[in-house]
Every structure is written in C-alpha cells, then in structure tokens.
Design a protein around this motif. Structure first.
Motif, PDB file in Angstrom:
ATOM      1  N   SER A 105       0.826  -1.210   0.000  1.00 36.54           N
ATOM      2  CA  SER A 105       0.000   0.000   0.000  1.00 36.54           C
ATOM      3  C   SER A 105       0.862   1.262   0.000  1.00 36.54           C
ATOM      4  CB  SER A 105      -0.894  -0.001   1.244  1.00 36.54           C
ATOM      5  OG  SER A 105      -0.103   0.123   2.411  1.00 36.54           O
ATOM      6  N   GLY A 106       0.182   2.400  -0.129  1.00 37.15           N
ATOM      7  CA  GLY A 106       0.846   3.695  -0.023  1.00 37.15           C
ATOM      8  C   GLY A 106       1.463   4.169  -1.322  1.00 37.15           C
ATOM      9  N   LYS A 107       2.184   5.291  -1.217  1.00 39.86           N
ATOM     10  CA  LYS A 107       2.779   5.936  -2.387  1.00 39.86           C
ATOM     11  C   LYS A 107       4.033   5.225  -2.890  1.00 39.86           C
ATOM     12  CE  LYS A 107       1.101  10.534  -1.236  1.00 39.86           C
ATOM     13  NZ  LYS A 107       1.441  11.911  -0.913  1.00 39.86           N
ATOM     14  N   ASN A 108       4.702   4.497  -2.015  1.00 40.89           N
ATOM     15  CA  ASN A 108       5.959   3.857  -2.396  1.00 40.89           C
ATOM     16  C   ASN A 108       5.956   2.385  -1.965  1.00 40.89           C
ATOM     17  OD1 ASN A 108       8.530   3.659  -3.453  1.00 40.89           O
ATOM     18  ND2 ASN A 108       9.505   4.352  -1.566  1.00 40.89           N
ATOM     19  N   PRO A 109       5.127   1.545  -2.592  1.00 40.49           N
ATOM     20  CA  PRO A 109       5.082   0.134  -2.187  1.00 40.49           C
ATOM     21  C   PRO A 109       6.388  -0.584  -2.526  1.00 40.49           C
ATOM     22  CG  PRO A 109       3.797   0.446  -4.172  1.00 40.49           C
ATOM     23  CD  PRO A 109       4.240   1.818  -3.715  1.00 40.49           C
ATOM     24  N   SER A 110       6.717  -1.602  -1.727  1.00 37.99           N
ATOM     25  CA  SER A 110       7.919  -2.389  -2.012  1.00 37.99           C
ATOM     26  C   SER A 110       7.579  -3.658  -2.794  1.00 37.99           C
ATOM     27  CB  SER A 110       8.641  -2.750  -0.713  1.00 37.99           C
ATOM     28  OG  SER A 110       7.830  -3.559   0.098  1.00 37.99           O
ATOM     29  N   ALA A 111       6.285  -3.922  -2.981  1.00 35.71           N
ATOM     30  CA  ALA A 111       5.831  -5.061  -3.787  1.00 35.71           C
ATOM     31  C   ALA A 111       4.631  -4.611  -4.621  1.00 35.71           C
ATOM     32  CB  ALA A 111       5.453  -6.243  -2.896  1.00 35.71           C
ATOM     33  N   VAL A 112       4.641  -4.975  -5.896  1.00 38.56           N
ATOM     34  CA  VAL A 112       3.546  -4.589  -6.793  1.00 38.56           C
ATOM     35  C   VAL A 112       3.055  -5.816  -7.556  1.00 38.56           C
ATOM     36  CG1 VAL A 112       4.294  -2.192  -7.067  1.00 38.56           C
ATOM     37  CG2 VAL A 112       5.135  -3.926  -8.648  1.00 38.56           C
ATOM     38  N   GLN A 113       1.754  -5.818  -7.817  1.00 38.06           N
ATOM     39  CA  GLN A 113       1.165  -6.929  -8.563  1.00 38.06           C
ATOM     40  C   GLN A 113       1.486  -6.765 -10.042  1.00 38.06           C
ATOM     41  OE1 GLN A 113      -2.984  -7.556  -7.732  1.00 38.06           O
ATOM     42  NE2 GLN A 113      -3.084  -9.378  -8.981  1.00 38.06           N
ATOM     43  N   VAL A 114       2.035  -7.821 -10.658  1.00 35.34           N
ATOM     44  CA  VAL A 114       2.390  -7.775 -12.081  1.00 35.34           C
ATOM     45  C   VAL A 114       1.512  -8.698 -12.925  1.00 35.34           C
ATOM     46  CG1 VAL A 114       4.767  -7.019 -11.686  1.00 35.34           C
ATOM     47  CG2 VAL A 114       4.256  -9.468 -11.794  1.00 35.34           C
ATOM     48  N   ALA A 115       0.746  -9.568 -12.283  1.00 33.73           N
ATOM     49  CA  ALA A 115      -0.224 -10.427 -12.971  1.00 33.73           C
ATOM     50  C   ALA A 115      -1.363 -10.698 -12.007  1.00 33.73           C
ATOM     51  CB  ALA A 115       0.415 -11.740 -13.415  1.00 33.73           C
ATOM     52  N   GLN A 116      -2.552 -10.852 -12.566  1.00 39.71           N
ATOM     53  CA  GLN A 116      -3.708 -11.123 -11.717  1.00 39.71           C
ATOM     54  C   GLN A 116      -4.435 -12.369 -12.200  1.00 39.71           C
ATOM     55  OE1 GLN A 116      -6.284  -7.753 -11.845  1.00 39.71           O
ATOM     56  NE2 GLN A 116      -6.359  -7.652 -14.053  1.00 39.71           N
ATOM     57  N   PRO A 117      -5.260 -12.935 -11.317  1.00 38.74           N
ATOM     58  CA  PRO A 117      -6.007 -14.133 -11.704  1.00 38.74           C
ATOM     59  C   PRO A 117      -6.916 -13.851 -12.898  1.00 38.74           C
ATOM     60  CG  PRO A 117      -6.200 -13.712  -9.344  1.00 38.74           C
ATOM     61  CD  PRO A 117      -5.532 -12.526  -9.952  1.00 38.74           C
ATOM     62  N   VAL A 118      -7.115 -14.858 -13.737  1.00 40.58           N
ATOM     63  CA  VAL A 118      -8.012 -14.711 -14.884  1.00 40.58           C
ATOM     64  C   VAL A 118      -9.443 -14.516 -14.395  1.00 40.58           C
ATOM     65  CG1 VAL A 118      -8.942 -15.867 -16.924  1.00 40.58           C
ATOM     66  CG2 VAL A 118      -6.506 -16.062 -16.376  1.00 40.58           C
ATOM     67  N   ASP A 119      -9.855 -15.327 -13.448  1.00 39.33           N
ATOM     68  CA  ASP A 119     -11.205 -15.250 -12.891  1.00 39.33           C
ATOM     69  C   ASP A 119     -11.099 -14.831 -11.427  1.00 39.33           C
ATOM     70  OD1 ASP A 119     -13.779 -15.548 -11.969  1.00 39.33           O
ATOM     71  OD2 ASP A 119     -14.050 -17.572 -12.755  1.00 39.33           O
ATOM     72  N   LYS A 120     -11.242 -13.526 -11.185  1.00 41.49           N
ATOM     73  CA  LYS A 120     -11.100 -13.018  -9.820  1.00 41.49           C
ATOM     74  C   LYS A 120     -12.142 -13.601  -8.873  1.00 41.49           C
ATOM     75  CE  LYS A 120      -8.908  -8.616 -10.820  1.00 41.49           C
ATOM     76  NZ  LYS A 120      -9.009  -7.174 -10.708  1.00 41.49           N
ATOM     77  N   ASN A 121     -13.345 -13.874  -9.349  1.00 41.35           N
ATOM     78  CA  ASN A 121     -14.389 -14.432  -8.490  1.00 41.35           C
ATOM     79  C   ASN A 121     -14.047 -15.849  -8.042  1.00 41.35           C
ATOM     80  OD1 ASN A 121     -16.005 -12.130  -8.652  1.00 41.35           O
ATOM     81  ND2 ASN A 121     -16.908 -12.828 -10.575  1.00 41.35           N
TER      82      ASN A 121
END
Length: 190
Positions: free
Chosen positions: A56-72
């Motif tokens: 979280s925040g303005k300067n995260p140390s980890a970022v999501q680069v791929a997400q699930p195909v079916d979020k549900n």
C-alpha cells in the motif's frame, strides 16, 4: 572424517532448529548474524532479520504484475496473482531500524485450496561482514501457518554454494492492505 563432519552439521542444525522461533527472533543491535567453521571447512551461518512487504501507499515495495483470470473463482486464495518485490530487510521489526539488505524477486499465489505462495527471491545483504553476499530462496510459503520452512537453494559471495532453510513467522499483518512484517531465521551451510 566425513561422518564426523556430517554429525557436527546435523547437531548444529538440530540445536539451532530447536530454539523456539519467537525466542530466536529477539535481536540485539548489531547482532543479526553469526557464523562458525566446521571441520570440513564448511561454514554454518545463522541470520535473523525482518522482511517488510508493503503493498500500500505511495511507495510500495511489492507490486502486482499479474492477476487471476477469474477473480471471483480465486477470491479466497488469489490463485494466479503474481507480485514483484524489492523489500527492505531490517535488524528489528521496526522499519526505521538498521537496514541489513533487500529481498528482491517474485512471489505468486500458487495454491487453489489455501493461501500458499511460490517464492523465488534473492536476499542480498548490504551490512557488516555479509555486505555484497546473497542467498536464493525458492519454495512454497504456506502463508497462514504460524511458522513456515522454505529451502535455500544457492548463494553468492560469502554464501557461495549455500544450502539450508529459512523459517518465517509473520510478526504483523494488515489484512486490508496485505502489508506485512515477517521475521526470518535462516540457517545456511556454505
């Protein structure tokens, strides 16, 4: 001679592993690692530090680069999500304590039935005698277990040819943001 060396190593790992993680993670300033050399010229090093994973925040140390195909379908475990991290490693759980290195790499949600991460990270050190050395961790992190064990599969510098294991214990977690502070107790043979 080889049998004696293996016995010394097993006894050392057993003794170090027998320490309760909560007790072994109590660190003193300037005392986050210790090494000793065995009879066969292999060194056993025990490191204790804290990993700060901030999403979280303005300067995260980890970022999501791929997400699930079916979020549900993968809502509860986030199966398929992949994060790229450059997390600070500190001497104590306080982010403002002495920076000893960084954990850089990726982790992804690899389990459909539990919150389990596949971690592929390099832990690089910038302080003290381990400055410029690193070890590689690759394995499953069953994130909801109180203590997780993961394999060390290699290293550089003083940790060249390292093998061993890391014990991880969540010190603090914000379930809303995913931000976490994790205590690590690492045993390396190199």
């Amino acid at each position: 001679m080889l049998k004696q060396s293996v016995l010394v190593m097993v006894l050392t790992i057993t003794i170090m592993g027998a320490m309760p993680l909560t007790q072994s993670l109590k660190l003193k300033a300037g005392n986050w690692g210790a090494s000793f050399e065995g009879e066969n010229k292999e060194t056993v090093t025990n490191l204790q530090f804290f990993f700060h994973d901030t999403l979280s925040g303005k300067n995260p140390s980890a970022v999501q680069v791929a997400q699930p195909v079916d979020k549900n379908k993968s809502f509860t475990t986030l199966f398929g999500a992949i994060m790229m991290a450059d997390d600070p490693l500190t001497e104590t759980s306080d982010l403002t304590s002495k920076l000893v290195g960084r954990a850089q790499g990726l982790y992804g949600s690899s389990c459909q039935q539990e919150i389990g991460l596949l971690m592929a990270m390099s832990f690089s050190f910038t302080d003290g005698p381990y400055n410029g050395s690193s070890f590689a961790l690759m394995g499953k992190n069953s994130a909801m277990n109180p203590v997780r064990e993961m394999p060390i599969v290699g290293g550089t510098g003083l940790f060249r040819m390292a093998r061993g294991y890391a014990l991880a214990k969540t010190h603090w977690l914000d379930p809303t943001t995913g931000d976490a502070i994790v205590g690590y107790n690492v045993t390396l043979v190199h």
